[in-house]
Design a protein around this motif. Structure first.
Motif, PDB file in Angstrom:
ATOM      1  N   THR A   1     -56.603 138.514  31.932  1.00  0.00           N
ATOM      2  CA  THR A   1     -55.426 137.730  31.541  1.00  0.00           C
ATOM      3  C   THR A   1     -54.393 138.624  30.870  1.00  0.00           C
ATOM      4  O   THR A   1     -53.223 138.263  30.771  1.00  0.00           O
ATOM      5  N   HIS A   2     -54.845 139.790  30.370  1.00  0.00           N
ATOM      6  CA  HIS A   2     -53.953 140.730  29.686  1.00  0.00           C
ATOM      7  C   HIS A   2     -54.356 142.163  30.033  1.00  0.00           C
ATOM      8  O   HIS A   2     -55.519 142.418  30.360  1.00  0.00           O
ATOM      9  N   ILE A   3     -53.384 143.062  29.936  1.00  0.00           N
ATOM     10  CA  ILE A   3     -53.638 144.489  30.091  1.00  0.00           C
ATOM     11  C   ILE A   3     -53.315 145.184  28.769  1.00  0.00           C
ATOM     12  O   ILE A   3     -52.264 144.965  28.167  1.00  0.00           O
ATOM     13  N   VAL A   4     -54.253 146.017  28.318  1.00  0.00           N
ATOM     14  CA  VAL A   4     -54.058 146.851  27.135  1.00  0.00           C
ATOM     15  C   VAL A   4     -53.826 148.269  27.633  1.00  0.00           C
ATOM     16  O   VAL A   4     -54.735 148.907  28.165  1.00  0.00           O
ATOM     17  N   ASP A   5     -52.601 148.738  27.503  1.00  0.00           N
ATOM     18  CA  ASP A   5     -52.205 150.026  28.068  1.00  0.00           C
ATOM     19  C   ASP A   5     -52.153 151.087  26.977  1.00  0.00           C
ATOM     20  O   ASP A   5     -51.428 150.951  25.994  1.00  0.00           O
ATOM     21  N   ILE A   6     -52.961 152.155  27.154  1.00  0.00           N
ATOM     22  CA  ILE A   6     -52.937 153.280  26.226  1.00  0.00           C
ATOM     23  C   ILE A   6     -52.025 154.351  26.813  1.00  0.00           C
ATOM     24  O   ILE A   6     -52.361 154.996  27.809  1.00  0.00           O
ATOM     25  N   ASP A   7     -50.852 154.511  26.210  1.00  0.00           N
ATOM     26  CA  ASP A   7     -49.835 155.424  26.738  1.00  0.00           C
ATOM     27  C   ASP A   7     -48.845 155.730  25.616  1.00  0.00           C
ATOM     28  O   ASP A   7     -48.680 154.931  24.689  1.00  0.00           O
ATOM     29  N   PHE A   8     -48.171 156.866  25.693  1.00  0.00           N
ATOM     30  CA  PHE A   8     -47.201 157.271  24.673  1.00  0.00           C
ATOM     31  C   PHE A   8     -47.837 157.302  23.275  1.00  0.00           C
ATOM     32  O   PHE A   8     -47.183 157.032  22.277  1.00  0.00           O
ATOM     33  N   LYS A   9     -49.158 157.583  23.191  1.00  0.00           N
ATOM     34  CA  LYS A   9     -49.906 157.577  21.923  1.00  0.00           C
ATOM     35  C   LYS A   9     -49.877 156.208  21.253  1.00  0.00           C
ATOM     36  O   LYS A   9     -50.045 156.086  20.038  1.00  0.00           O
TER      37      LYS A   9
ATOM     38  N   ARG B   1     -50.602 149.207  23.761  1.00  0.00           N
ATOM     39  CA  ARG B   1     -49.704 148.056  23.870  1.00  0.00           C
ATOM     40  C   ARG B   1     -50.308 146.981  24.765  1.00  0.00           C
ATOM     41  O   ARG B   1     -51.036 147.281  25.714  1.00  0.00           O
ATOM     42  N   LEU B   2     -49.988 145.742  24.431  1.00  0.00           N
ATOM     43  CA  LEU B   2     -50.563 144.579  25.103  1.00  0.00           C
ATOM     44  C   LEU B   2     -49.527 143.914  26.004  1.00  0.00           C
ATOM     45  O   LEU B   2     -48.401 143.665  25.592  1.00  0.00           O
ATOM     46  N   PHE B   3     -49.934 143.630  27.269  1.00  0.00           N
ATOM     47  CA  PHE B   3     -49.066 142.936  28.219  1.00  0.00           C
ATOM     48  C   PHE B   3     -49.814 141.748  28.821  1.00  0.00           C
ATOM     49  O   PHE B   3     -51.013 141.828  29.085  1.00  0.00           O
ATOM     50  N   SER B   4     -49.103 140.658  29.059  1.00  0.00           N
ATOM     51  CA  SER B   4     -49.692 139.509  29.753  1.00  0.00           C
ATOM     52  C   SER B   4     -49.808 139.818  31.247  1.00  0.00           C
ATOM     53  O   SER B   4     -48.972 140.509  31.813  1.00  0.00           O
ATOM     54  N   GLY B   5     -50.847 139.264  31.879  1.00  0.00           N
ATOM     55  CA  GLY B   5     -51.009 139.426  33.323  1.00  0.00           C
ATOM     56  C   GLY B   5     -52.148 140.359  33.669  1.00  0.00           C
ATOM     57  O   GLY B   5     -52.777 140.976  32.799  1.00  0.00           O
ATOM     58  N   ASN B   6     -52.417 140.481  34.961  1.00  0.00           N
ATOM     59  CA  ASN B   6     -53.500 141.352  35.410  1.00  0.00           C
ATOM     60  C   ASN B   6     -52.960 142.728  35.788  1.00  0.00           C
ATOM     61  O   ASN B   6     -51.791 143.052  35.560  1.00  0.00           O
ATOM     62  N   TYR B   7     -53.810 143.572  36.391  1.00  0.00           N
ATOM     63  CA  TYR B   7     -53.400 144.956  36.676  1.00  0.00           C
ATOM     64  C   TYR B   7     -52.270 145.020  37.691  1.00  0.00           C
ATOM     65  O   TYR B   7     -51.319 145.788  37.523  1.00  0.00           O
ATOM     66  N   SER B   8     -52.349 144.237  38.755  1.00  0.00           N
ATOM     67  CA  SER B   8     -51.310 144.297  39.787  1.00  0.00           C
ATOM     68  C   SER B   8     -49.950 143.926  39.215  1.00  0.00           C
ATOM     69  O   SER B   8     -48.931 144.531  39.567  1.00  0.00           O
TER      70      SER B   8
ATOM     71  N   TRP C   1     -49.019 144.309  36.062  1.00  0.00           N
ATOM     72  CA  TRP C   1     -48.594 145.440  35.228  1.00  0.00           C
ATOM     73  C   TRP C   1     -48.064 146.576  36.101  1.00  0.00           C
ATOM     74  O   TRP C   1     -47.009 147.160  35.806  1.00  0.00           O
ATOM     75  N   TYR C   2     -48.776 146.890  37.168  1.00  0.00           N
ATOM     76  CA  TYR C   2     -48.385 147.999  38.044  1.00  0.00           C
ATOM     77  C   TYR C   2     -47.035 147.724  38.708  1.00  0.00           C
ATOM     78  O   TYR C   2     -46.142 148.577  38.704  1.00  0.00           O
ATOM     79  N   GLN C   3     -46.878 146.533  39.263  1.00  0.00           N
ATOM     80  CA  GLN C   3     -45.630 146.218  39.958  1.00  0.00           C
ATOM     81  C   GLN C   3     -44.452 146.166  38.980  1.00  0.00           C
ATOM     82  O   GLN C   3     -43.342 146.608  39.300  1.00  0.00           O
ATOM     83  N   ALA C   4     -44.684 145.633  37.782  1.00  0.00           N
ATOM     84  CA  ALA C   4     -43.625 145.590  36.779  1.00  0.00           C
ATOM     85  C   ALA C   4     -43.216 147.001  36.361  1.00  0.00           C
ATOM     86  O   ALA C   4     -42.026 147.299  36.191  1.00  0.00           O
ATOM     87  N   ASN C   5     -44.192 147.895  36.223  1.00  0.00           N
ATOM     88  CA  ASN C   5     -43.887 149.271  35.850  1.00  0.00           C
ATOM     89  C   ASN C   5     -43.121 149.997  36.945  1.00  0.00           C
ATOM     90  O   ASN C   5     -42.216 150.783  36.661  1.00  0.00           O
ATOM     91  N   GLU C   6     -43.490 149.739  38.211  1.00  0.00           N
ATOM     92  CA  GLU C   6     -42.752 150.362  39.312  1.00  0.00           C
ATOM     93  C   GLU C   6     -41.306 149.881  39.328  1.00  0.00           C
ATOM     94  O   GLU C   6     -40.375 150.646  39.595  1.00  0.00           O
TER      95      GLU C   6
END
Length: 547
Positions: free
Chosen positions: A220-228, A231-238, A240-245
């Motif tokens: 239901t959420h993605i916890v992304d470890i980046d930029f030291k 951070r928490l985002f709603s949604g699944n991996y796809s 998160w990936y599509q939003a980042n692209e």
């Protein structure tokens, strides 16, 4: 609820993450992602209190129980399988052992029996009298037959031990469930069962996984470890990936107006929310996507390697014919027999088996590493195969271990145009940049070696790829790039992979091999593992073996 407050972790001068503030709530599943070395497993160790943070704290609500998937597959070798599962609820297990010890003690006093009676009452309140049946049900649902339940752990193979340790973590409905790579070594049916189980789980799940299909099914959420940061985002991996692209493309276009960017992101979120609500994804349980604060989102700092399999020439009409192939293991047991198939134009075949050694034996034969016990293989005159084995150490040992990356890759040049400047540029696209191209191959990590082996296959420009677990050691970004390359290439492929999404998106034909013969179906992977007629066929194939 689990609360992370002002958390930070530093090793020497290296900061993994700092000032992390998160709340993990009931009914949600959090997928932890990040580049290799970002600290995903370390983050789980801090939450489970196996590792102390440099700063900050982790607080678990009073009365809540946490369960962790154990990584040591040999920790319980002399213990009975069913009892190992029940140890997942340590308080219940200790209570059972303590009261049973009183009953078995011939010198127990009346006071001891009174204490045992109190423990019986508490044991009943904790549903202890159903513990054995609950543990047995978990094992059976994960695909471990009842015949193994009262065997010692030492009698199980690696994949079966994984199922026992997973059942141990799930046992007793823990309030917080921590899972580090839970799908490793699981068969597709067990992955599907676990995905559905976690998608309906009422408590809190925190999971690290490189399996994108699994993350999409349960998170239901993605916890992304980046930029030291964490951070928490709603949604699944796809999502998160599509939003980042999308964010990456927008940042590249500096002339786009801010309001237009905002509108494009809002449209994307709305479309994704509508689609998710009609799917099996766990995100359909949530309506938080519309509330995403896209202004706080930054595109990931992680990079994707360039992977592209372009043959020098396309496959001809005759590709590969395999006839009556059989092979035995070192111990003399039959790995597979009576294997017959012919490659057609455009075929991309995924090979399955309950015995991974059987698949490796088949691929070693096709890759020219070994000879079969019986049978023959016949390649078409235009076909030049290239093999990616699971064990690639021989390519980096001997005199080659002192080679630099440039020297190592130069060994596989196919033309004079592939000079040092070309190779340096190529290595840069495979994420070996700057001075990294001069480091010795002996110090490469597992993931870096796989990227080197993929580079070798690309340099060869072959039209037939043999790939044994190509995603092993790769991070999510490399897996994503490899997936796309396997889909796009016109080369024929025969492969096996535990990555559900790669197998389902690449394969147009499935072959399953066993000591009792084979199944060959022109069908998608999802249909292969879900259709009832195929299930019956597979059951018959392996029942004959086990008998």
């Amino acid at each position: 609820m689990l609360t992370v407050s002002n958390l930070g972790l530093q090793f020497g001068k290296r900061i993994l993450f700092e000032t992390v503030n998160l709340k993990f709530t009931r009914g949600n599943c959090y997928g932890v992602i990040g580049a290799n070395g970002a600290g995903k497993s370390t983050f789980l160790k801090i939450i489970s209190q196996e590792l102390d943070p440099t700063t900050g704290s982790v607080t678990l609500d009073k009365g809540n129980r946490m369960a962790v998937l154990r990584q040591d597959h040999f920790e319980f070798e002399e213990e009975i399988v069913l009892e190992v599962v029940m140890q997942g609820h340590q308080e219940l297990w200790s209570l059972r052992k303590e009261k049973d010890a009183i009953y078995e003690d011939p010198n127990a006093t009346d006071e001891d029996f009174m204490r045992a009676a109190d423990m019986e009452a508490k044991f009943g309140e904790m549903d202890g009298y159903n513990a054995e049946s609950d543990a047995a049900e978990l094992l059976s649902l994960l695909g471990l037959p009842e015949a193994y339940h009262w065997q010692p752990m030492s009698s199980l193979n690696g994949a079966q031990k994984v199922k026992v340790l997973l059942a141990q973590a799930l046992f007793g409905n823990p309030d917080i469930l921590l899972l580090d790579e839970p799908t490793n070594d699981l068969d597709p049916e067990s992955v599907n069962w676990l995905s559905n189980f976690l998608a309906g789980y009422k408590n809190t799940v925190i999971v690290v996984s490189h399996d994108r299909y699994f993350l999409d099914m349960v998170c239901t959420h993605i916890v992304d470890i980046d930029f030291k940061k964490v951070r928490l985002f709603s949604g699944n991996y796809s999502f998160w990936y599509q939003a980042n692209e999308l964010m990456r493309r927008q940042m590249a276009d500096r002339n786009k107006k801010a309001e237009a960017k905002k509108k494009e992101l809002q449209d994307f979120i709305s479309r994704f929310s509508a689609n998710a609500s009609k799917s099996k994804q766990a995100t359909s349980r949530k309506k938080a996507l519309e509330k995403l604060d896209f202004e706080k989102m930054e595109p990931s700092s992680r990079r994707y390697p360039y992977i592209n399999f372009t043959p020098e020439r396309g496959p001809g009409g005759q590709i590969l014919h395999v006839e009556n192939l059989s092979q035995h293991g070192p111990d003399g047991r039959i790995l597979f027999k009576d294997i017959n198939f012919t490659f057609g134009t455009g075929d991309k075949i995924a090979v399955l088996s309950q015995d991974p050694a059987a698949i490796t034996a088949l691929f070693d034969i096709l890759g020219g590493e070994t000879k079969p016990k019986m049978g023959m293989i016949e390649w078409g005159q235009t076909i030049i195969p290239s093999y990616l084995p699971t064990d690639n150490e021989k390519y980096f040992h001997g005199e080659k271990q002192n080679y630099s990356l440039i020297e190592w890759l130069s060994e596989f040049k196919t033309s004079d145009e592939q000079d040092e400047q070309f190779i340096r540029g190529f290595l840069g696209r495979m994420l070996f940049s700057g001075e990294e191209v001069f480091k010795k191959v002996s110090v490469l990590s597992g993931g870096e070696k796989v990227r080197c082996m993929l580079s070798r296959m690309m340099f060869a420009q072959t039209n037939f790829l043999i790939m044994n677990e190509p995603t092993n050691h790769l991070d999510l970004e490399s897996i994503q790039a490899l997936n796309q390359a396997m889909e796009d290439t016109v080369a024929n492929i025969i492969f096996t992979s535990h990555d559900y999404q790669i197998t389902n998106s690449v394969a147009n034909r499935i072959i399953e091999i066993s000591p009792n013969g084979m199944i060959d179906r022109m069908i998608s992977f999802e249909d292969y593992i879900t259709r009832e007629d195929v299930k019956e066929q597979r059951k018959a194939l392996w029942e004959a073996v086990h008998v």
